[in-house]
Each structure stands twice: as structure tokens, then as C-alpha cells.
Design a protein around this motif. Structure first.
Motif, PDB file in Angstrom:
ATOM      1  N   LEU A 120      38.028  36.643  48.210  1.00 44.11           N
ATOM      2  CA  LEU A 120      38.752  36.991  46.986  1.00 44.11           C
ATOM      3  C   LEU A 120      40.247  37.144  47.263  1.00 44.11           C
ATOM      4  N   ALA A 121      40.570  37.788  48.384  1.00 44.57           N
ATOM      5  CA  ALA A 121      41.985  37.967  48.719  1.00 44.57           C
ATOM      6  C   ALA A 121      42.667  36.624  48.975  1.00 44.57           C
ATOM      7  N   GLU A 122      41.953  35.707  49.639  1.00 45.19           N
ATOM      8  CA  GLU A 122      42.544  34.401  49.948  1.00 45.19           C
ATOM      9  C   GLU A 122      42.786  33.593  48.684  1.00 45.19           C
ATOM     10  N   ILE A 123      41.810  33.614  47.776  1.00 50.00           N
ATOM     11  CA  ILE A 123      41.958  32.770  46.594  1.00 50.00           C
ATOM     12  C   ILE A 123      42.954  33.363  45.603  1.00 50.00           C
ATOM     13  N   LEU A 124      43.021  34.700  45.533  1.00 50.66           N
ATOM     14  CA  LEU A 124      43.987  35.330  44.638  1.00 50.66           C
ATOM     15  C   LEU A 124      45.394  35.304  45.215  1.00 50.66           C
ATOM     16  N   GLY A 125      45.496  35.084  46.507  1.00 49.20           N
ATOM     17  CA  GLY A 125      46.812  35.007  47.125  1.00 49.20           C
ATOM     18  C   GLY A 125      47.476  33.655  46.980  1.00 49.20           C
ATOM     19  N   GLY A 126      46.738  32.663  46.457  1.00 52.67           N
ATOM     20  CA  GLY A 126      47.298  31.331  46.261  1.00 52.67           C
ATOM     21  C   GLY A 126      47.713  31.091  44.822  1.00 52.67           C
ATOM     22  N   ASP A 127      47.458  29.877  44.353  1.00 49.94           N
ATOM     23  CA  ASP A 127      47.847  29.492  42.990  1.00 49.94           C
ATOM     24  C   ASP A 127      46.743  29.750  41.962  1.00 49.94           C
ATOM     25  N   PHE A 128      45.620  30.315  42.393  1.00 47.53           N
ATOM     26  CA  PHE A 128      44.500  30.487  41.460  1.00 47.53           C
ATOM     27  C   PHE A 128      44.853  31.357  40.253  1.00 47.53           C
ATOM     28  N   PRO A 129      45.604  32.459  40.412  1.00 51.60           N
ATOM     29  CA  PRO A 129      45.991  33.234  39.213  1.00 51.60           C
ATOM     30  C   PRO A 129      46.744  32.394  38.183  1.00 51.60           C
ATOM     31  N   ARG A 130      47.544  31.460  38.663  1.00 50.30           N
ATOM     32  CA  ARG A 130      48.262  30.579  37.733  1.00 50.30           C
ATOM     33  C   ARG A 130      47.289  29.696  36.962  1.00 50.30           C
ATOM     34  N   PHE A 131      46.285  29.167  37.653  1.00 51.99           N
ATOM     35  CA  PHE A 131      45.290  28.342  36.990  1.00 51.99           C
ATOM     36  C   PHE A 131      44.466  29.169  36.001  1.00 51.99           C
ATOM     37  N   LEU A 132      44.233  30.417  36.352  1.00 54.58           N
ATOM     38  CA  LEU A 132      43.510  31.309  35.445  1.00 54.58           C
ATOM     39  C   LEU A 132      44.321  31.553  34.178  1.00 54.58           C
ATOM     40  N   LEU A 133      45.626  31.731  34.335  1.00 53.19           N
ATOM     41  CA  LEU A 133      46.491  31.911  33.161  1.00 53.19           C
ATOM     42  C   LEU A 133      46.513  30.648  32.315  1.00 53.19           C
ATOM     43  N   ASN A 134      46.558  29.479  32.946  1.00 52.98           N
ATOM     44  CA  ASN A 134      46.501  28.223  32.200  1.00 52.98           C
ATOM     45  C   ASN A 134      45.219  28.131  31.372  1.00 52.98           C
ATOM     46  N   THR A 135      44.114  28.574  31.951  1.00 60.96           N
ATOM     47  CA  THR A 135      42.843  28.531  31.233  1.00 60.96           C
ATOM     48  C   THR A 135      42.845  29.482  30.041  1.00 60.96           C
ATOM     49  N   VAL A 136      43.423  30.660  30.233  1.00 64.30           N
ATOM     50  CA  VAL A 136      43.516  31.626  29.128  1.00 64.30           C
ATOM     51  C   VAL A 136      44.347  31.049  27.992  1.00 64.30           C
TER      52      VAL A 136
END
Length: 272
Positions: free
Chosen positions: A56-72
Motif C-alpha cells: 500500500l505504501a509503495e503504490i500510494l507513494g507513486g502516481d496512483f493517487p493521481r489516477f484515483l483522482l482522475n477516476t473520481v
């Protein structure tokens, strides 16, 4: 078969069905909290001890939050567009009189029988000619103006409302928009809720069209991002399950907080 025995068999069958339905989600959670070593040394259905949040720390430390915002953003815009344009189209098909109304409606509804995979290539070619590939416009345009299913659902609900309400409003001098916004829409809350829930779930889980139309991080969504979590020729299962867990959490939250409305939407969809 006696009543207690029948009830026991029924509950056992329901428990088995519930376990089969929940087990894949349990595997997602268990795998997301395992290290690479624990993945190879423990059974898939057993937890890794001690649990690890490294994935979880590795994936949240990358660009995944940005992709999550794009999905929202994509889900919110598609849901808003579906509710607005679908409602207007359904009202026109249900209440307004114009030449060719029923023929146009059934021709439009007939497109539901065409698999979405058939239209992907023509849609992509159109977006390419419009220079809309890898843009928000290209991502949203094919679905933001409504879907045949949504228009069919809202039209059937509009037609189920008493016509006397509309006639009384016309006698009082109300126009079509006044009738729609002040009289019909307040009565259509169950159908609107159903359409909103269906649109949110389908938009959040959309994969094929975002995969084809987007290629950069500016418009990438979580489903495409999760599919890209590969290492060489293999797959980092822990990392993918961590991404899947993060993507699954909003849908679980929606189900918990709106469970009553989701059940009502299923009933309404079945009745319509």
C-alpha cells in the motif's frame, strides 16, 4: 422434509453462496497485506504474519493517487451528464408528442443489443479524426450524453406517472420545463437514484474504453493503472491486489452507506 431441516438446508446453501461471493474479495485483502516472501511461503487463503503495509505504501507513494483522482472526476462528470441528458431525453420520449417519436425511441433502444466491443473501433476512429485521443473530451464524450438503458428506464418511469398531474399543471399555465422540474422530477427520485447508482458503478469499473482512448498519465484511470502493474514478464500480485483494494474501497463504502437505496434500485430495475 420437515420445516427445521428445510430451514437448515436453506441457510447452509445461502451461507455457501455468500462465502463463494465474498471469498475473492477476501483474497484481495489478504494478498494486499503480504510481502513477496509471504506470497510464496503461505497459502493464498491464509493471512501473512505479521501483516505488511509495504504494498500500500509503495503504490500510494507513486502516481496512483493521481489516477484515483482522475477516476473520481470521470465518474462524477459521467454521472452528472447521464442524469441531466437522460432525464431530458426520457421526458421527451415519454411526454412530448412529435412525429416519429416511438420509432426513434425503439431504434435507439435497439442499440442495446449491439455489444460495446463492436463500437469501440469506430468510436476510436471518430475521436482520432477529432484529435481527441488521450484527452478528457475523448474519454467522456461517448457516454456523457446518456445511454439507451438509462433513457429506457427513465422513460418507463415517466410513463408510469399519472397523466392527470401534467394536465392539471397545463391548465394552470405551466410549461414543459416547469412540469418536468416541479412536478415530475420530485416523483422520480427512486428512478434517478437507480440510474445514479448504476452509472457510478459502471463508470468506476470502466476499463476497455479508457484503455483504448488514453495513453498518458493525465487521463489514466485506476482500472488501466492496475492492469499496468507488471514487472517484466511477470506480475507483482501484492502490488496489484493493493491497487485493487484501494479501487474497491469506495465501492464498498457506497454499498455500506447506501445499502437501502441500492436494494431499492435493484427492485425498481426488476419492476421496470
Amino acid at each position: 422434509m420437515t420445516t427445521p431441516l428445510r430451514r437448515t438446508v436453506l441457510y447452509a446453501a445461502l451461507a455457501a453462496g455468500a462465502f463463494v461471493s465474498v471469498f475473492p474479495y477476501l483474497l484481495v485483502v489478504l494478498t494486499a497485506f503480504k510481502t513477496r516472501r509471504q506470497l510464496s511461503t503461505t497459502e493464498p487463503w491464509l493471512p501473512g504474519l505479521p501483516p505488511s503495509t509495504a504494498n500500500l505504501a509503495e503504490i500510494l507513494g507513486g502516481d496512483f493517487p493521481r489516477f484515483l483522482l482522475n477516476t473520481v472526476v470521470m465518474t462524477a462528470l459521467l454521472t452528472l451528464g447521464q442524469l441531466v441528458f437522460t432525464t431530458f431525453a426520457a421526458y421527451a420520449f415519454a411526454r412530448l408528442r412529435f412525429r416519429g417519436r416511438d420509432v426513434l425511441f425503439w431504434l435507439y433502444v435497439a442499440t442495446m443489443m449491439v455489444p460495446s466491443a463492436v463500437t469501440v473501433i469506430p468510436l476510436f476512429l471518430i475521436m482520432r479524426e477529432l484529435e481527441a485521443v488521450n484527452t478528457w473530451y475523448g474519454l467522456l464524450a461517448p457516454y456523457i450524453l446518456g445511454t439507451p438503458y438509462g433513457i429506457f428506464l427513465m422513460r418507463q418511469f415517466f410513463k408510469s406517472l399519472p397523466g392527470g398531474l401534467e394536465e392539471a399543471a397545463r391548465i394552470d399555465g405551466a410549461g414543459p420545463l416547469t412540469i418536468l422540474f416541479r412536478i415530475l422530477l420530485p416523483l422520480c427520485r427512486p428512478a434517478i437514484g437507480t440510474l445514479a447508482i448504476i452509472t457510478v458503478i459502471s463508470s468506476w469499473n470502466s476499463f476497455l474504453w479508457p484503455l483504448i482512448i488514453t495513453s498518458g498519465d493525465e487521463t489514466k484511470v485506476v482500472t488501466v493503472a492496475i492492469s499496468a502493474l507488471k514487472v517484466g514478464i511477470g506480475v507483482d500480485r501484492g502490488l496489484m491486489m493493493a491497487g485493487g483494494l484501494i479501487a474497491l474501497a469506495p465501492m464498498v463504502a457506497i454499498f455500506i452507506f447506501f445499502q437501502k437505496y441500492i436494494v431499492r434500485s435493484v427492485v425498481l430495475t426488476g419492476l421496470k
